[in-house]
Design an enzyme around this catalytic site. Structure first.
Site, PDB file in Angstrom:
ATOM      1  N   GLN A 104       0.869  -1.185   0.000  1.00  0.00           N
ATOM      2  CA  GLN A 104       0.000   0.000   0.000  1.00  0.00           C
ATOM      3  C   GLN A 104       0.901   1.229   0.000  1.00  0.00           C
ATOM      4  N   TYR A 182      -5.987  10.357   4.978  1.00  0.00           N
ATOM      5  CA  TYR A 182      -4.617  10.642   4.531  1.00  0.00           C
ATOM      6  C   TYR A 182      -4.641  11.472   3.239  1.00  0.00           C
ATOM      7  N   ARG A 328      -6.970  -7.969  11.425  1.00  0.00           N
ATOM      8  CA  ARG A 328      -6.621  -8.597  12.706  1.00  0.00           C
ATOM      9  C   ARG A 328      -6.860 -10.103  12.718  1.00  0.00           C
ATOM     10  N   CYS A 351      -9.710 -13.628  16.900  1.00  0.00           N
ATOM     11  CA  CYS A 351      -9.356 -12.269  17.328  1.00  0.00           C
ATOM     12  C   CYS A 351     -10.468 -11.722  18.217  1.00  0.00           C
ATOM     13  N   CYS A 354      -9.352  -6.590  20.652  1.00  0.00           N
ATOM     14  CA  CYS A 354      -8.936  -5.858  21.854  1.00  0.00           C
ATOM     15  C   CYS A 354      -7.938  -4.738  21.554  1.00  0.00           C
ATOM     16  N   CYS A 358      -1.939  -5.207  18.852  1.00  0.00           N
ATOM     17  CA  CYS A 358      -1.667  -4.648  17.524  1.00  0.00           C
ATOM     18  C   CYS A 358      -1.555  -3.130  17.574  1.00  0.00           C
ATOM     19  N   CYS A 370       0.251  -9.776  19.318  1.00  0.00           N
ATOM     20  CA  CYS A 370      -1.166 -10.116  19.443  1.00  0.00           C
ATOM     21  C   CYS A 370      -1.421 -10.672  20.840  1.00  0.00           C
ATOM     22  N   ALA A 466      -3.633 -27.491  43.216  1.00  0.00           N
ATOM     23  CA  ALA A 466      -2.239 -27.918  43.399  1.00  0.00           C
ATOM     24  C   ALA A 466      -1.756 -27.548  44.791  1.00  0.00           C
TER      25      ALA A 466
HETATM   26  C1  LIG Z   1     -13.855  -8.686  35.003  1.00  0.00           C
HETATM   27  C2  LIG Z   1     -12.531  -8.800  34.327  1.00  0.00           C
HETATM   28  C3  LIG Z   1     -12.402  -8.299  33.061  1.00  0.00           C
HETATM   29  C4  LIG Z   1     -11.186  -8.392  32.414  1.00  0.00           C
HETATM   30  N1  LIG Z   1     -11.108  -7.914  31.143  1.00  0.00           N
HETATM   31  C5  LIG Z   1      -9.951  -8.007  30.482  1.00  0.00           C
HETATM   32  C6  LIG Z   1      -9.862  -7.546  29.146  1.00  0.00           C
HETATM   33  O1  LIG Z   1     -10.827  -7.078  28.557  1.00  0.00           O
HETATM   34  N2  LIG Z   1      -8.671  -7.645  28.516  1.00  0.00           N
HETATM   35  C7  LIG Z   1      -7.585  -8.165  29.145  1.00  0.00           C
HETATM   36  O2  LIG Z   1      -6.543  -8.237  28.522  1.00  0.00           O
HETATM   37  N3  LIG Z   1      -7.638  -8.611  30.400  1.00  0.00           N
HETATM   38  C8  LIG Z   1      -8.797  -8.553  31.087  1.00  0.00           C
HETATM   39  N4  LIG Z   1      -8.857  -9.007  32.375  1.00  0.00           N
HETATM   40  C9  LIG Z   1      -7.637  -9.543  33.003  1.00  0.00           C
HETATM   41  C10 LIG Z   1      -7.287 -10.915  32.470  1.00  0.00           C
HETATM   42  O3  LIG Z   1      -8.420 -11.749  32.455  1.00  0.00           O
HETATM   43  C11 LIG Z   1      -6.167 -11.508  33.301  1.00  0.00           C
HETATM   44  O4  LIG Z   1      -5.060 -10.659  33.238  1.00  0.00           O
HETATM   45  C12 LIG Z   1      -5.759 -12.883  32.809  1.00  0.00           C
HETATM   46  O5  LIG Z   1      -6.839 -13.779  32.858  1.00  0.00           O
HETATM   47  C13 LIG Z   1      -4.604 -13.430  33.665  1.00  0.00           C
HETATM   48  O6  LIG Z   1      -4.336 -14.734  33.236  1.00  0.00           O
HETATM   49  P1  LIG Z   1      -3.598 -15.781  34.183  1.00  0.00           P
HETATM   50  O7  LIG Z   1      -3.613 -17.070  33.461  1.00  0.00           O
HETATM   51  O8  LIG Z   1      -2.309 -15.232  34.612  1.00  0.00           O
HETATM   52  O9  LIG Z   1      -4.496 -15.862  35.490  1.00  0.00           O
HETATM   53  P2  LIG Z   1      -6.007 -16.247  35.716  1.00  0.00           P
HETATM   54  O10 LIG Z   1      -6.832 -15.919  34.538  1.00  0.00           O
HETATM   55  O11 LIG Z   1      -6.371 -15.640  37.011  1.00  0.00           O
HETATM   56  O12 LIG Z   1      -5.979 -17.825  35.880  1.00  0.00           O
HETATM   57  C14 LIG Z   1      -5.403 -18.444  37.005  1.00  0.00           C
HETATM   58  C15 LIG Z   1      -6.024 -19.812  37.194  1.00  0.00           C
HETATM   59  O13 LIG Z   1      -5.286 -20.525  38.154  1.00  0.00           O
HETATM   60  C16 LIG Z   1      -6.165 -21.278  38.943  1.00  0.00           C
HETATM   61  N5  LIG Z   1      -5.483 -21.593  40.210  1.00  0.00           N
HETATM   62  C17 LIG Z   1      -5.050 -20.739  41.169  1.00  0.00           C
HETATM   63  N6  LIG Z   1      -4.421 -21.424  42.137  1.00  0.00           N
HETATM   64  C18 LIG Z   1      -4.445 -22.720  41.787  1.00  0.00           C
HETATM   65  C19 LIG Z   1      -3.969 -23.907  42.393  1.00  0.00           C
HETATM   66  N7  LIG Z   1      -3.316 -23.898  43.545  1.00  0.00           N
HETATM   67  N8  LIG Z   1      -4.170 -25.068  41.756  1.00  0.00           N
HETATM   68  C20 LIG Z   1      -4.828 -25.124  40.570  1.00  0.00           C
HETATM   69  N9  LIG Z   1      -5.324 -24.027  39.977  1.00  0.00           N
HETATM   70  C21 LIG Z   1      -5.114 -22.840  40.569  1.00  0.00           C
HETATM   71  C22 LIG Z   1      -7.352 -20.343  39.092  1.00  0.00           C
HETATM   72  O14 LIG Z   1      -8.522 -21.065  39.469  1.00  0.00           O
HETATM   73  C23 LIG Z   1      -7.445 -19.775  37.681  1.00  0.00           C
HETATM   74  O15 LIG Z   1      -8.268 -20.561  36.858  1.00  0.00           O
HETATM   75  C24 LIG Z   1     -10.069  -8.965  33.064  1.00  0.00           C
HETATM   76  C25 LIG Z   1     -10.196  -9.473  34.356  1.00  0.00           C
HETATM   77  C26 LIG Z   1     -11.421  -9.399  34.988  1.00  0.00           C
HETATM   78  C27 LIG Z   1     -11.557  -9.948  36.363  1.00  0.00           C
HETATM   79  C1  LIG Z   2      -2.104  -2.733  13.623  1.00  0.00           C
HETATM   80  C2  LIG Z   2      -2.947  -2.122  12.541  1.00  0.00           C
HETATM   81  C3  LIG Z   2      -2.356  -1.311  11.591  1.00  0.00           C
HETATM   82  C4  LIG Z   2      -3.116  -0.771  10.566  1.00  0.00           C
HETATM   83  N1  LIG Z   2      -2.502  -0.043   9.597  1.00  0.00           N
HETATM   84  C5  LIG Z   2      -3.190   0.303   8.481  1.00  0.00           C
HETATM   85  C6  LIG Z   2      -2.510   0.811   7.352  1.00  0.00           C
HETATM   86  O1  LIG Z   2      -1.291   0.917   7.342  1.00  0.00           O
HETATM   87  N2  LIG Z   2      -3.248   1.121   6.266  1.00  0.00           N
HETATM   88  C7  LIG Z   2      -4.603   0.956   6.226  1.00  0.00           C
HETATM   89  O2  LIG Z   2      -5.218   1.248   5.208  1.00  0.00           O
HETATM   90  N3  LIG Z   2      -5.266   0.460   7.279  1.00  0.00           N
HETATM   91  C8  LIG Z   2      -4.588   0.098   8.387  1.00  0.00           C
HETATM   92  N4  LIG Z   2      -5.238  -0.513   9.427  1.00  0.00           N
HETATM   93  C9  LIG Z   2      -6.669  -0.804   9.295  1.00  0.00           C
HETATM   94  C10 LIG Z   2      -6.842  -2.235   8.768  1.00  0.00           C
HETATM   95  O3  LIG Z   2      -6.343  -2.363   7.461  1.00  0.00           O
HETATM   96  C11 LIG Z   2      -8.311  -2.653   8.769  1.00  0.00           C
HETATM   97  O4  LIG Z   2      -9.003  -1.808   7.895  1.00  0.00           O
HETATM   98  C12 LIG Z   2      -8.925  -2.569  10.154  1.00  0.00           C
HETATM   99  O5  LIG Z   2      -8.061  -3.154  11.094  1.00  0.00           O
HETATM  100  C13 LIG Z   2     -10.269  -3.291  10.219  1.00  0.00           C
HETATM  101  O6  LIG Z   2     -10.164  -4.596   9.761  1.00  0.00           O
HETATM  102  P1  LIG Z   2      -9.981  -5.875  10.753  1.00  0.00           P
HETATM  103  O7  LIG Z   2     -11.135  -5.847  11.701  1.00  0.00           O
HETATM  104  O8  LIG Z   2     -10.019  -7.037   9.822  1.00  0.00           O
HETATM  105  O9  LIG Z   2      -8.705  -5.685  11.454  1.00  0.00           O
HETATM  106  C14 LIG Z   2      -4.509  -1.018  10.495  1.00  0.00           C
HETATM  107  C15 LIG Z   2      -5.089  -1.825  11.471  1.00  0.00           C
HETATM  108  C16 LIG Z   2      -4.330  -2.390  12.476  1.00  0.00           C
HETATM  109  C17 LIG Z   2      -5.004  -3.301  13.461  1.00  0.00           C
HETATM  110  S1  SF4 Z   3      -4.131  -7.974  19.649  1.00  0.00           S
HETATM  111 FE1  SF4 Z   3      -6.329  -8.255  19.992  1.00  0.00          FE
HETATM  112  S2  SF4 Z   3      -7.271  -7.069  18.300  1.00  0.00           S
HETATM  113 FE2  SF4 Z   3      -5.125  -7.286  17.767  1.00  0.00          FE
HETATM  114  S3  SF4 Z   3      -5.115  -9.086  16.456  1.00  0.00           S
HETATM  115 FE3  SF4 Z   3      -4.685  -9.832  18.526  1.00  0.00          FE
HETATM  116  S4  SF4 Z   3      -6.658 -10.393  19.401  1.00  0.00           S
HETATM  117 FE4  SF4 Z   3      -7.046  -9.159  17.581  1.00  0.00          FE
END
Ligand SMILES: Cc1cc2nc3c(=O)[nH]c(=O)nc-3n(C[C@H](O)[C@H](O)[C@H](O)COP(=O)(O)OP(=O)(O)OC[C@H]3O[C@@H](n4cnc5c(N)ncnc54)[C@H](O)[C@@H]3O)c2cc1C
Ligand SMILES: Cc1cc2nc3c(=O)[nH]c(=O)nc-3n(C[C@H](O)[C@H](O)[C@H](O)COP(=O)(O)O)c2cc1C
Ligand code: SF4
Length: 653
Positions: A104, A182, A328, A351, A354, A358, A370, A466
């Protein structure tokens, strides 16, 4: 019958046939070297996607006018002959797997700033107080130079030269970026173009710049070279292009020599119309592409949150578009096409929209990765995973994303892996994270990890907490502790017995009230998502946050969505506050030296997470086990951190 026969049918781009209708949407990836040359990492990244089976690889925003036209700090350039060799290496690498290379080519115009253009003043179409200054949240507003006619002629020539360089590099074509606000889009859009010469005013004049670029490339590169364009199917600004004008752009570009059109969005001050968060439906931009398809006879493609093969198949089968541009979806799983074609669509890593791996990393100036696929951005280091020459018996504690990712990679490289999860289901916090509004894709990610554990032959034992005894009975050579996090339940304030935990509200252990007054102590991601759930039942919500902002750690596009929702639904957000007391029906706090009070029918505590399993890990280490800690157990953060940590733990154990 073969799966998805329409998606996997050939399509003609100009004089060439594509092997299927799946095209990599152009995406910047911050994988150039700092001076704009191609890195080994970039070649490895694009080659992985080509191997996965799509028909076109299209590196995004390749600069034709370096550094003035740069949209990001680190991007590829093809403005000079010395960069031909880079694109040639990439072309040969992706051709090996049957994909075409169509970079592009791009100029940012006014949609950049001097911090990005290495101190050079960016060019703009019109020196006006443009709405596009609002467009990209990570840019600064600064000085710009309105283009003279000489500048215009020079930049047209630079686009043509870039295409010639690509052709010499054995690229199959180029796609011009005429969308997303652009430079070419700036000429097209009346919202951005206030010129009074032959490049402004009437539609013909506004289209002239893009048309002259296409005509020039066709003349210089001949009939066999593919020329595509990403054009707007819609603009989301006042005084922008009308839908009819978008169709007219398509006709003009076809007449000028374009072989295909990829339909996106033009000028907008709502950035999520270009980069959809998870609240957008799959294919929400398809109607704009459909509209344009009716206006031209060349292939027209759609882009935007396209995720499922069945959905893409239906788009092609029903003749709504001719091809799909996947962004994505192919970052998250480069093997999306191969898996779909072989009837294994349920194995595609989904995907979750989130942006954490990316665009979030790209905006920060890091190479993209990712949240669910930690190999992305590290292909040249990790490449195809090598089998270990010292297979071990590995026990993973915890079935959250960190533990599951660790187990998957350890098993894949040849270790014998057992995963212990103390609850009755896999997923850890993903089981909570998928509950708030719009977050159901996280549930699909959890299911993918669970499926992959089976495919990689990991032994999973549920309902098994555990402890030293269970570990002794398994007698592992090494342990990965991914025990996750639990909510913080103590703060130095009286009255905590009057609160309920956000996690309990989210998982339904505490019923969500209706039309009540609710105060949430803590405005982090979890607190804010609890608020979103409360808003669905028309509750009046107050958030009390100690820091200057709420939703710290939330990716920027999601933050924009969230703050807009909170503003529309009148959430009372109080930042910079210190909670000093809690009673049955109110929370008192200090703000700006004054004491305030928030009345509440329900008070929710959401003040962060702390690592789980600390004692257990200590005990295991003291007993002499080799223990690697991964994910929230080390530092409560996000999915991307847990999967990356888990990946390296499983790889290096
Ligand atoms: C409401 C909510 C929304 C969230 N939204 C997002 C989001 O949108 N995007 C994002 O990136 N992150 C989000 N997070 C955070 C994300 O989910 C965590 O960062 C991620 O799950 C951490 O992964 P982990 O494997 O380290 O731990 P966890 O997901 O906590 O998993 C740990 C596991 O270990 C198990 N465990 C613990 N001790 C033991 C033991 N002794 N023996 C056996 N099993 C055990 C637990 O039961 C659990 O299943 C969110 C968290 C919450 C609570
Ligand atoms: C990391 C990232 C970089 C991107 N860079 C460009 C780019 O250089 N040119 C462009 O036209 N669109 C760009 N886009 C937009 C994507 O081409 C696409 O239109 C958009 O992510 C929606 O499609 P998707 O849901 O399949 O990701 C970018 C998107 C992402 C996630
Ligand atoms: S980082 Fe999140 S939005 Fe980007 S490609 Fe991975 S799952 Fe999709």
């Amino acid at each position: 019958m073969k799966p998805y026969p329409n998606l996997f049918s050939e399509v003609r781009f100009g004089k060439r046939m594509l092997k299927n209708r799946i095209v990599l949407s152009p995406m910047g990836e911050t994988m150039a070297d700092p001076d704009g040359t191609m890195s080994e990492q970039a070649i490895a990244y694009y080659t992985e996607i080509a191997k996965g089976g799509c028909s076109v690889i299209s590196p995004g925003v390749v600069c034709v006018d370096y550094p003035v036209g740069k949209p990001e700090k680190v991007i590829f350039r093809v403005d000079e002959v010395k960069y031909i060799k880079d694109f040639n290496r990439l072309a040969e690498s992706v051709h090996r797997y049957g994909a075409m290379l169509i970079p592009q080519i791009h100029h940012a115009g006014g949609q950049t700033d001097i911090t990005i253009t290495d101190g050079h003043i960016p060019l703009c179409v019109s020196d006006m107080d443009v709405e596009h200054a609002l467009l990209q949240p990570h840019r600064q507003v600064g000085p710009q130079k309105e283009m003279t006619t000489e500048d215009i002629t020079l930049i047209i020539q630079k686009f043509i030269q870039a295409a010639v360089n690509c052709q010499k590099a054995k690229c199959d074509g180029v796609s011009i970026h005429a969308a997303h606000g652009y430079l070419i889009n700036q000429f097209l859009s009346p919202s951005l173009n206030a010129r009074t010469d032959e490049y402004g005013g009437s539609f013909d004049n506004r289209a002239r710049f893009g048309v002259q670029i296409i005509e020039g490339i066709r003349k210089a590169c001949g009939p066999k070279f593919i020329i595509g364009a990403r054009i707007p199917g819609k603009e989301w600004v006042s005084n922008g292009l009308t839908d009819a004008e978008c169709c007219e752009i398509a006709r003009r570009f076809e007449a000028a020599g374009c072989d295909y059109l990829d339909i996106s969005i033009g000028a907008t001050n709502v950035f999520t119309t270009i980069l959809e968060t998870e609240r957008y439906e799959q294919g929400n931009r398809v109607p704009f592409a459909e509209n344009i398809k009716k206006a031209v006879s060349i292939p027209v493609g759609a882009v935007g949150a396209l995720r499922d093969p069945w959905y893409c198949e239906k788009l092609i089968e029903e003749g709504r578009v001719d091809f799909v541009s996947l962004g994505r979806a192919l970052i998250c799983d480069p093997n999306w096409p191969k898996k779909a074609a072989s009837g294994k669509a349920d194995e595609i890593r989904p995907c979750i929209s989130c942006f954490d791996g990316c665009t979030n990393r790209l905006f920060d100036g890091c190479a993209i990765s990712c949240a669910l696929n930690p190999v992305v951005g590290r292909e040249s280091d990790i490449g195809r995973l090598q089998k270990t020459d010292s297979p071990k018996k590995v026990t993973v504690i915890g079935g959250g994303p960190g533990g599951m990712q660790a187990a998957i990679v350890a098993a894949r490289i040849g270790h014998r892996v057992t995963l212990l999860e103390k609850t009755d289901k896999l997923g850890g916090q993903l089981n909570l994270a998928c509950i708030p509004p719009h977050k159901e894709k996280i549930g699909a990610a959890r299911d993918w990890f669970a499926g992959e554990l089976v495919r990689q032959g990991v032994e999973v034992i549920l309902d098994c907490e555990a402890n030293l005894k269970t570990i002794k009975s398994l007698n592992p050579d090494a342990i990965i502790a991914a025990t996750g996090a639990k909510p913080v339940d103590k703060i130095p304030v009286q009255g905590l017995e009057n609160t309920v935990q956000a996690w309990d509200v989210i998982n339904g252990d505490v019923a969500i009230p209706e039309k009540a007054q609710v105060t949430i102590i803590g405005g982090g991601i979890v607190g804010c998502e609890t608020a979103q759930m409360l808003l669905e039942k028309e509750n009046n919500v107050t958030i009390l946050e100690m820091l200057p902002n709420i939703a710290n750690g939330l990716e920027i596009l999601h933050t924009i969505d969230l703050l807009t929702e909170f503003a529309n639904k009148h959430v009372n957000v109080q930042t910079g506050v210190k909670v000093i007391g809690i009673s049955k029906d109110s929370v008192s706090y200090e703000k700006d030296g004054k004491e305030e009070n928030s009345k509440a029918d329900m008070i929710i505590l959401s003040v962060g997470q702390k690592p789980e399993g600390v004692e257990l890990i200590k005990e295991l280490k003291e007993a002499g086990y080799h223990v690697v800690i991964a994910g929230d157990a080390k530092n409560p953060a996000k999915i991307i951190d847990a999967t990356r940590d888990g990946f390296f733990a499983g790889l290096d154990i």
